[in-house]
Design an enzyme around this catalytic site. Sequence first.
Site, PDB file in Angstrom:
ATOM      1  N   LYS A 177      -3.675  14.743  -0.203  1.00 12.62           N
ATOM      2  CA  LYS A 177      -4.086  13.498  -0.812  1.00 12.62           C
ATOM      3  C   LYS A 177      -4.070  12.203  -0.220  1.00 12.62           C
ATOM      4  O   LYS A 177      -2.978  11.737   0.137  1.00 12.62           O
ATOM      5  CB  LYS A 177      -3.267  13.100  -2.328  1.00 12.62           C
ATOM      6  CG  LYS A 177      -4.168  12.099  -3.115  1.00 12.62           C
ATOM      7  CD  LYS A 177      -3.069  11.194  -3.881  1.00 12.62           C
ATOM      8  CE  LYS A 177      -2.642  10.033  -3.143  1.00 12.62           C
ATOM      9  NZ  LYS A 177      -3.697   8.901  -2.910  1.00 12.62           N
ATOM     10  N   GLU A 252       8.734  10.760   4.642  1.00 12.50           N
ATOM     11  CA  GLU A 252       8.756   9.627   5.765  1.00 12.50           C
ATOM     12  C   GLU A 252       8.585   8.173   5.144  1.00 12.50           C
ATOM     13  O   GLU A 252       7.323   8.101   4.776  1.00 12.50           O
ATOM     14  CB  GLU A 252       7.718   9.907   6.549  1.00 12.50           C
ATOM     15  CG  GLU A 252       7.947  11.059   7.768  1.00 12.50           C
ATOM     16  CD  GLU A 252       9.025  11.102   8.369  1.00 12.50           C
ATOM     17  OE1 GLU A 252       9.304  10.062   8.847  1.00 12.50           O
ATOM     18  OE2 GLU A 252       9.492  11.965   8.928  1.00 12.50           O
ATOM     19  N   CYS A 286       5.406   1.502  10.336  1.00 10.86           N
ATOM     20  CA  CYS A 286       6.543   1.847   9.605  1.00 10.86           C
ATOM     21  C   CYS A 286       7.736   1.696  10.618  1.00 10.86           C
ATOM     22  O   CYS A 286       8.750   1.253  10.183  1.00 10.86           O
ATOM     23  CB  CYS A 286       6.470   3.203   9.062  1.00 10.86           C
ATOM     24  SG  CYS A 286       6.172   4.348  10.270  1.00 10.86           S
ATOM     25  N   GLU A 387      10.946  -4.942   4.065  1.00 11.11           N
ATOM     26  CA  GLU A 387       9.670  -4.739   4.765  1.00 11.11           C
ATOM     27  C   GLU A 387       8.741  -5.792   4.523  1.00 11.11           C
ATOM     28  O   GLU A 387       8.369  -5.574   3.204  1.00 11.11           O
ATOM     29  CB  GLU A 387       9.627  -3.009   4.512  1.00 11.11           C
ATOM     30  CG  GLU A 387       8.405  -2.718   5.257  1.00 11.11           C
ATOM     31  CD  GLU A 387       8.021  -1.014   5.023  1.00 11.11           C
ATOM     32  OE1 GLU A 387       8.092  -0.806   3.985  1.00 11.11           O
ATOM     33  OE2 GLU A 387       7.929  -0.319   6.039  1.00 11.11           O
TER      34      GLU A 387
HETATM   35  P1  NAP Z   1       2.742   4.044  -1.105  1.00 13.66           P
HETATM   36  O1  NAP Z   1       2.352   3.208  -2.007  1.00 13.66           O
HETATM   37  O2  NAP Z   1       4.025   4.680  -1.331  1.00 13.66           O
HETATM   38  O3  NAP Z   1       1.524   5.104  -0.982  1.00 13.66           O
HETATM   39  C1  NAP Z   1       1.765   6.146  -0.230  1.00 13.66           C
HETATM   40  C2  NAP Z   1       0.706   7.163  -0.838  1.00 13.66           C
HETATM   41  O4  NAP Z   1       1.596   7.897  -1.989  1.00 13.66           O
HETATM   42  C3  NAP Z   1      -0.523   6.950  -1.219  1.00 13.66           C
HETATM   43  O5  NAP Z   1      -1.319   8.042  -0.900  1.00 13.66           O
HETATM   44  C4  NAP Z   1      -0.576   6.609  -2.742  1.00 13.66           C
HETATM   45  O6  NAP Z   1      -1.693   6.578  -3.483  1.00 13.66           O
HETATM   46  C5  NAP Z   1       0.624   7.664  -3.022  1.00 13.66           C
HETATM   47  N1  NAP Z   1       1.296   7.594  -4.432  1.00 13.66           N
HETATM   48  C6  NAP Z   1       1.445   6.377  -5.034  1.00 13.66           C
HETATM   49  N2  NAP Z   1       2.150   6.686  -6.286  1.00 13.66           N
HETATM   50  C7  NAP Z   1       2.284   7.845  -6.287  1.00 13.66           C
HETATM   51  C8  NAP Z   1       3.074   8.736  -7.154  1.00 13.66           C
HETATM   52  N3  NAP Z   1       3.700   8.455  -8.244  1.00 13.66           N
HETATM   53  N4  NAP Z   1       3.081  10.109  -6.832  1.00 13.66           N
HETATM   54  C9  NAP Z   1       2.648  10.616  -5.867  1.00 13.66           C
HETATM   55  N5  NAP Z   1       1.799   9.792  -4.804  1.00 13.66           N
HETATM   56  C10 NAP Z   1       1.806   8.577  -5.219  1.00 13.66           C
HETATM   57  O7  NAP Z   1       2.513   3.292   0.420  1.00 13.66           O
HETATM   58  P2  NAP Z   1       1.464   2.552   1.019  1.00 13.66           P
HETATM   59  O8  NAP Z   1       1.477   1.114   0.625  1.00 13.66           O
HETATM   60  O9  NAP Z   1       0.411   3.351   1.238  1.00 13.66           O
HETATM   61  O10 NAP Z   1       2.167   2.595   2.721  1.00 13.66           O
HETATM   62  C11 NAP Z   1       3.056   1.826   3.310  1.00 13.66           C
HETATM   63  C12 NAP Z   1       4.321   2.217   3.151  1.00 13.66           C
HETATM   64  O11 NAP Z   1       4.261   3.649   4.042  1.00 13.66           O
HETATM   65  C13 NAP Z   1       5.245   1.488   3.942  1.00 13.66           C
HETATM   66  O12 NAP Z   1       6.631   1.300   3.129  1.00 13.66           O
HETATM   67  C14 NAP Z   1       5.456   2.023   5.129  1.00 13.66           C
HETATM   68  O13 NAP Z   1       6.709   1.813   5.819  1.00 13.66           O
HETATM   69  C15 NAP Z   1       5.587   3.655   4.905  1.00 13.66           C
HETATM   70  N6  NAP Z   1       5.039   4.533   6.091  1.00 13.66           N
HETATM   71  C16 NAP Z   1       6.023   5.238   6.366  1.00 13.66           C
HETATM   72  C17 NAP Z   1       5.781   6.027   7.588  1.00 13.66           C
HETATM   73  C18 NAP Z   1       6.796   7.087   8.135  1.00 13.66           C
HETATM   74  O14 NAP Z   1       6.506   7.835   8.989  1.00 13.66           O
HETATM   75  N7  NAP Z   1       8.116   6.772   7.735  1.00 13.66           N
HETATM   76  C19 NAP Z   1       4.598   5.957   8.377  1.00 13.66           C
HETATM   77  C20 NAP Z   1       3.655   5.072   7.717  1.00 13.66           C
HETATM   78  C21 NAP Z   1       4.088   4.310   6.678  1.00 13.66           C
HETATM   79  P3  NAP Z   1      -2.658   5.654  -3.555  1.00 13.66           P
HETATM   80  O15 NAP Z   1      -3.977   5.874  -2.851  1.00 13.66           O
HETATM   81  O16 NAP Z   1      -2.897   5.476  -4.990  1.00 13.66           O
HETATM   82  O17 NAP Z   1      -2.065   4.160  -2.863  1.00 13.66           O
END
Ligand code: NAP
Length: 497
Positions: A177, A252, A286, A387
């Site tokens: 997804k 992650e 990230c 963040e």
């Molecule tokens: P997010 O809101 O947590 O979303 C990540 C993914 O999870 C999206 O595909 C999102 O879908 C989905 N999601 C949302 N709610 C969910 C639920 N209840 N159950 C399962 N999946 C769900 O994060 P983001 O805003 O897209 O990305 C930014 C974050 O990612 C930042 O905090 C960043 O630090 C972190 N990040 C971490 C790494 C690492 O390697 N550690 C790398 C890159 C980014 P939607 O399409 O609906 O949003």
Amino acid sequence: MIRTYQHWINGREHGGTTGEPHTRHSPAHGEVLARFAAGTAADVDAAVTVARRVFEDASTWATLPGSRKAALLNAWAALIERDVTRLAEIEAEEVGKPIRYARGEIEWSVELLRYAASLAWQLEGRAMTQLGDDKLGLVTREPRGVVGIVVPWNYPMVTLFQKLPYALAAGCTVVIKPSELTSGTALEVTVLAKEAGIPDGVINVVTGLGETVGEALSTHPGVDMLSFTGSTRVGKRIARNAADSLKRVSLELGGKSANIVFADADIDSALDGALFGVVLNQGEECISPARLLVEKPIAETFVKQLVERARKVAVGMPLDEKSDVGAMIHEAHMERVLELIASGSKEGARLELGGSRVTTAGLDRGFFVPVTIFSGVDPAMRIFREEIFGPVLAVTTFETVEEAIQLANDTSYGLANGLWTKDVDKALKVSRRLRSGTVFVNTYFESAPQMPFGGYKESGLGRENGLEGLLEFTEVKSTLLKLGTRDAALPLATSVT
Ligand code: NAP
Ligand code: MG
């Protein structure tokens, strides 16, 4: 041209159960870029059923010899490489990131894929020959099964390729997804996987929202493991969901990394590293080193030089080869970044550069935030703690090595940190004390597929890349063989003969 996509299940397009698509508008100029199918729990179920069947029919993928898996993964890598220009344009437009970095992202994904292919040859176990002369122990690795992969929008390709090729090399089948904002490249490369000869149903994609598709994947009993990249908030929710069926999870998550600049550093490279740290991917990164800790005697000059260099950073359109910083992913995210910037000024930090939305002609329909630098940042301020996920740098000073370590570790996150010094002894001592999965010394962002990546503390669970990244997708099995028949009787209390 507006790109229109369906889900991808069992090696073909799948219309899904709802008619209403998600429309992705450009975050840089507002035009419609793509339409993606809005998935439901029923679509997830259809995809998981296929992935399960293909996994159980082991000779299709799970037990295919490593050499054959590697050949198919390498054929896939060649096709992605062939299409790098087209894929980079999709990535740049959907994310809003500069095309140069999007190209780099696709090329890096190909590297990860080729490395994971090499690991498919190497999934080995151990044999125990010290259990007595009548026993042999075998410890083997088996694929976990069906893996759900949920990835964010900032690096749609890299976050996917830190998981997918390793899961495949281990023999798993997957349901992906992507973020509903940036699903284009995941769908495009899945079509290439078919062209490369990877069997139908090994890789499936269901697009749509996290709260429907992501939620259905993390609760589905047919999913053995959920591999997630995204925010700490959603990561915790996924771990809670997974608890009910005791799915494996790998997470992650977010970060608030620090770059520590000691007075004995090569100042020129430290300046480059500090600046590139918040410029890359417009800070939607990230491991962005968004906290800059500078040793006091050099701090004033360092900040002055940094601001000089930062003035030259070009904010611009994603497809413009000269852009260094692109658009924020969407309006609400830009508003959040601007709100955090406002909090910095309100809490008493000194704004050295940037600070407000870019409204110059040509960029005024997009969500552009310039490089923003604060000095005099106190560790209690929100811009030091939260963040931000934008091109915003918070500068603090320190006086001793101990204070630098304490400041860097003063966060609930632990993804990465950087340090700059010519003293190798100091570098190694400080590096050992930093509570993060990665430490960069005299560089930042450089990596190698062989090196595991992941977070301490609230930055995650598990590791990606490297051998560790492969092993995440395996179960361990112990097989004990009794040799010969001499002492075959089991030591039962009463004889059953
Ligand atoms: P997010 O809101 O947590 O979303 C990540 C993914 O999870 C999206 O595909 C999102 O879908 C989905 N999601 C949302 N709610 C969910 C639920 N209840 N159950 C399962 N999946 C769900 O994060 P983001 O805003 O897209 O990305 C930014 C974050 O990612 C930042 O905090 C960043 O630090 C972190 N990040 C971490 C790494 C690492 O390697 N550690 C790398 C890159 C980014 P939607 O399409 O609906 O949003
Ligand atoms: Mg989201």
